[in-house]
Every structure is written in structure tokens, then in C-alpha cells.
Design an enzyme around this catalytic site. Structure first.
Site, short mmCIF file in Angstrom:
data_model
loop_
_atom_site.label_atom_id
_atom_site.label_comp_id
_atom_site.label_asym_id
_atom_site.label_seq_id
_atom_site.Cartn_x
_atom_site.Cartn_y
_atom_site.Cartn_z
N ALA A 73 0.82 -1.22 0.00
CA ALA A 73 0.00 0.00 0.00
C ALA A 73 0.85 1.26 0.00
O ALA A 73 0.42 2.30 -0.53
CB ALA A 73 -0.94 0.00 1.20
N THR A 74 2.04 1.22 0.59
CA THR A 74 2.89 2.41 0.56
C THR A 74 3.25 2.78 -0.87
O THR A 74 3.13 3.94 -1.28
CB THR A 74 4.17 2.18 1.39
N GLN A 181 -6.55 -0.80 5.33
CA GLN A 181 -7.17 -1.32 6.55
C GLN A 181 -8.56 -1.91 6.31
O GLN A 181 -9.07 -2.66 7.13
CB GLN A 181 -7.26 -0.22 7.62
N SER A 201 -3.19 -3.68 0.36
CA SER A 201 -1.99 -4.37 0.81
C SER A 201 -2.36 -5.76 1.29
O SER A 201 -3.33 -5.93 2.04
CB SER A 201 -1.31 -3.59 1.94
N HIS A 203 -0.64 -7.88 3.31
CA HIS A 203 -0.26 -8.31 4.66
C HIS A 203 -1.20 -7.80 5.75
O HIS A 203 -1.10 -8.22 6.90
CB HIS A 203 1.19 -7.92 4.97
N CYS A 328 4.42 2.40 11.54
CA CYS A 328 5.40 3.20 10.78
C CYS A 328 6.03 4.28 11.64
O CYS A 328 7.03 4.88 11.26
CB CYS A 328 4.73 3.83 9.56
#
Length: 396
Positions: A73-74, A181, A201, A203, A328
Site C-alpha cells: 500500500a505504501t 485497513q 496491501s 499483509h 510506521c
């Protein structure tokens, strides 16, 4: 306790064993490069990638061709924000986001500000909700992009994404949503949400680390998005590089599992959260809960124990994995930017913790964790915490 109780599932989730088994063959015997389909190994890998693309798309009610695989996602957030601005013919322009976005949205916006872009950071209310009318009011003739997350990663508040999407469509503004999320925790429908781009994402949803996706409307892909790096024609030329086939297969399997069990899992997580909240309120009558009381992610609980030293509490609670704020920013001496934006004071923010309940947690674990929390609170409040390193401990 002899076994760690993992309550940090909003930071990352364990890989589901079914996902791991789906991935396993693609590390060794099915090792082909999907870009080379002149032999059977490459063709098999390409078919596996396209199956996973369809699985990811189905989880958000999208068309498979709209899915671009990324490293997470980053990268998806950076590609969406920087890529849209790079593709714009009228840059520098104006971007709207919120003060409680993940750093993977905030930092690209800060970078663009340094290059001349204007960025509006909308402040949420005290429960973490961004008012869709504030988005409408903030749009100007220069506005190119709105980026608002589906659900907050620290306090769990779900945003009025459909209403924001309607505003952006009516005003002719590109809409990006960070849904990292949300995947596996709430329904996602890109058509109903009126999103042009959406970040995911694996994970966060019991898939492997190192893989994510960016949804981009297929009929607008070439128009609104420019690549950030070059080197090949993979992923429509927008995200070049050899595809990580095992991770992509795992991502697809994780999305399929999440979609199959979404309703039942959501109900179960809400029950476990309520159980934990009841225990915590018994241990700490002045407990402060952050976020929206009902319109929130089912397994996330953000709570403050007033007067409790956060680092000492985490040190005392070594058999239960929780976090202070987002992963983070772990170890930062500064309080959470999310809690600060909600109007939470410094001391309360530093005494706040995120409990992330997930697929593999049980009611027995919640009870055991609650007992350990009670003991840790007593130790910290009484000053009887043994062997706490007063200097140099980061809380990690």
C-alpha cells in the site's frame, strides 16, 4: 504466559496457512517468469498471476484489468498521488487530503508541497470522521486530487467514502482512497464508492508482505496516471519489473478467503472487541476510547489509560503484542499525529494503545490478555515494575 498473544493485527497479520500453501509451489517447481510465455513454465506463471488479479478484483467488485500489482500500500499510495500529479498538464495544482492519513499519503503530499503544489489537510472531528461537506468546500478550480482513507489505521473510524466519492465525481476531481485497513474487514465496492484509484496491501489481510495493488479505472488509466519508474511493459507499463508470482498468488488467495468469510468474521471480531473493552473498563474505570463508537473497524480498539507511562506499560506487557499508534512511527518520541489531529493532548496520546484483534484470536486469548493487562497496569501504577530500563527503551 508461555505463548505470545498477538493483538497487533492492524499493523500486520500472520499469513493464513491456506494462503501459504497456495504460494508454496511458486517458490520452486513453478518458478517461471510470467513475462516469458514461450515455454510452459512462463505460461503457468502468467495464468497464476491473472487468476490472482481476478481474485483481488472480485474482493473490491472491480474488473481484473483495473488491478496493478505493487509492493504494498505504501507504493500504491505513492504511485497514486505522485503518478496523478506527474500526469497532470496543469501542475502544480491543489490536493485535498486529511490530517489523519497514513504517512504513506502524508509524506508524498509534503514532497509535492515542497515542489509548489498546494495541499489542504482537512481536520476530522473528535471521533476521527472527515466531513464530506468539508471536502466539497475545499475544492477549488485548481484541485486535481482528493485522497481520503477508507478507515483509519490507528483509531478505526470509517470515513463517508461514498459521499466523498459523489462530491469528487460531481466536481470533476480525481478521487484516491487508501483501503489498506478496509480489505477483509469491511465491504469494498469501487463503483459505489466512486473511486478512481484505490490502494490495497496483502499483509493486512492474512497474505504475504511485499505485495499490494493499486486499482485504477481501466478507461482512465492512461489519462490520469503516469509511472514513477521505467524499465519494462509489465502492469500496463505503469509498474515495470518482474512480477513476484508467489506473493501475487498469495495475495489472490488471501482476498478470496477474506471475501468468503467477511460477514461472519466481522461479527466475531466485534464480539471480541466488546469483550476486551469490557475487561479494560473494569481494570481502568477512567479508560478513554478513541474513534467512532459504532462506525469503526470491527477488531480495532484504540484506548488510553490516563496517567500510565506508555513505554513502561509496553515493557510490562511483553507477553501481549499491542502497539502505540501506527507501526510506521513506532519508537517515535512524538505522540501520534492521528490522535493529535483528534484533539487528544500530549499526555493522553502517550498513554494510548492500539489493540488489533484478528482472525486467529479467540475469546480465551482475550480473557488471558485482559488479565495480563490488569497486572501490567498495577505494576506501572504502583511503581513496582522490575528491571525497567529507564533509558534507551523505545517500546519496541
Amino acid at each position: 504466559m508461555s505463548k505470545l498473544i498477538y493483538l497487533d493485527n492492524n499493523s500486520t497479520t500472520p499469513v493464513d496457512l491456506a494462503v501459504f500453501e497456495a504460494m508454496r509451489p511458486y517458490f520452486s517447481e513453478l518458478c517461471g517468469n510470467p513475462s516469458n510465455q514461450h515455454h510452459a513454465a512462463g505460461s503457468r506463471a502468467a495464468r497464476a498471476v491473472e487468476k490472482a488479479r481476478a481474485q483481488v478484483a472480485a474482493a473490491i467488485r472491480a474488473e481484473p484489468k483495473s488491478i496493478i500489482f505493487t509492493s504494498g500500500a505504501t507504493e500504491s499510495n505513492n504511485l497514486a498521488i505522485l503518478g496523478v500529479c506527474r500526469a497532470s498538464r496543469t501542475s502544480p495544482g491543489h490536493i485535498i487530503t486529511s490530517a489523519i492519513e497514513h504517512k504513506a499519503v502524508i509524506e508524498p503530499c509534503r514532497h509535492l508541497e515542497a515542489t509548489g503544489w498546494k495541499v489542504t489537510y482537512l481536520r476530522p472531528d473528535s471521533q476521527g470522521t472527515v466531513d464530506w461537506r468539508a471536502v466539497d468546500d475545499a475544492i477549488t478550480l485548481e484541485t486535481l486530487l482528493v485522497s481520503i482513507m477508507a478507515a483509519n489505521n490507528e483509531v478505526g473510524t470509517i470515513q463517508p467514502i461514498e459521499r466523498i466519492g459523489e462530491v469528487c465525481e460531481r466536481r470533476g476531481v480525481i478521487f484516491h482512497c487508501d483501503a489498506a485497513q478496509a480489505l477483509g474487514r469491511m465491504p469494498i465496492d469501487v463503483d459505489r464508492w466512486n473511486v478512481d484509484l484505490l490502494s490495497l496491501s496483502a499483509h493486512k489481510a492474512y497474505g504475504p508482505k511485499g505485495i499490494g495493488a493499486l486499482f485504477v479505472l481501466e478507461n482512465r488509466k492512461a489519462e490520469i496516471l503516469a509511472p514513477l519508474c521505467y524499465g519494462g511493459g509489465q502492469e500496463s507499463g505503469i509498474r515495470p519489473g518482474t512480477l513476484a508470482v508467489p506473493n501475487i498468488v498469495g495475495f489472490g488467495a488471501a482476498c478470496e478467503l477474506a471475501a468468503l468469510n467477511l460477514e461472519a468474521e466481522t461479527s466475531r471480531l466485534r464480539m471480541l472487541r466488546q469483550s476486551l473493552l469490557g475487561h479494560l473498563r473494569s481494570s481502568c474505570p477512567d479508560l478513554v476510547v478513541h474513534g467512532h463508537p459504532t462506525n469503526s473497524l470491527p477488531g480495532l480498539l484504540s484506548a488510553c489509560f490516563p496517567g500510565v507511562n506508555g513505554d513502561e506499560f509496553l515493557y510490562a506487557l511483553q507477553d501481549v503484542a499491542i502497539s502505540q499508534g501506527a507501526a510506521c512511527t513506532a519508537g517515535s518520541p512524538e505522540p501520534s499525529h492521528v490522535l493529535t489531529a483528534l484533539g487528544v493532548g500530549y499526555d493522553l496520546a502517550r498513554s494510548s494503545f492500539r489493540f488489533g484483534i484478528g482472525r486467529f484470536n479467540t475469546i480465551e486469548e482475550i480473557s488471558t490478555a485482559a488479565a495480563a493487562i490488569d497486572i501490567a497496569l498495577s505494576q506501572v501504577k504502583s511503581g513496582h515494575l522490575a528491571k525497567y530500563p529507564l533509558e534507551g527503551y523505545s517500546g519496541e
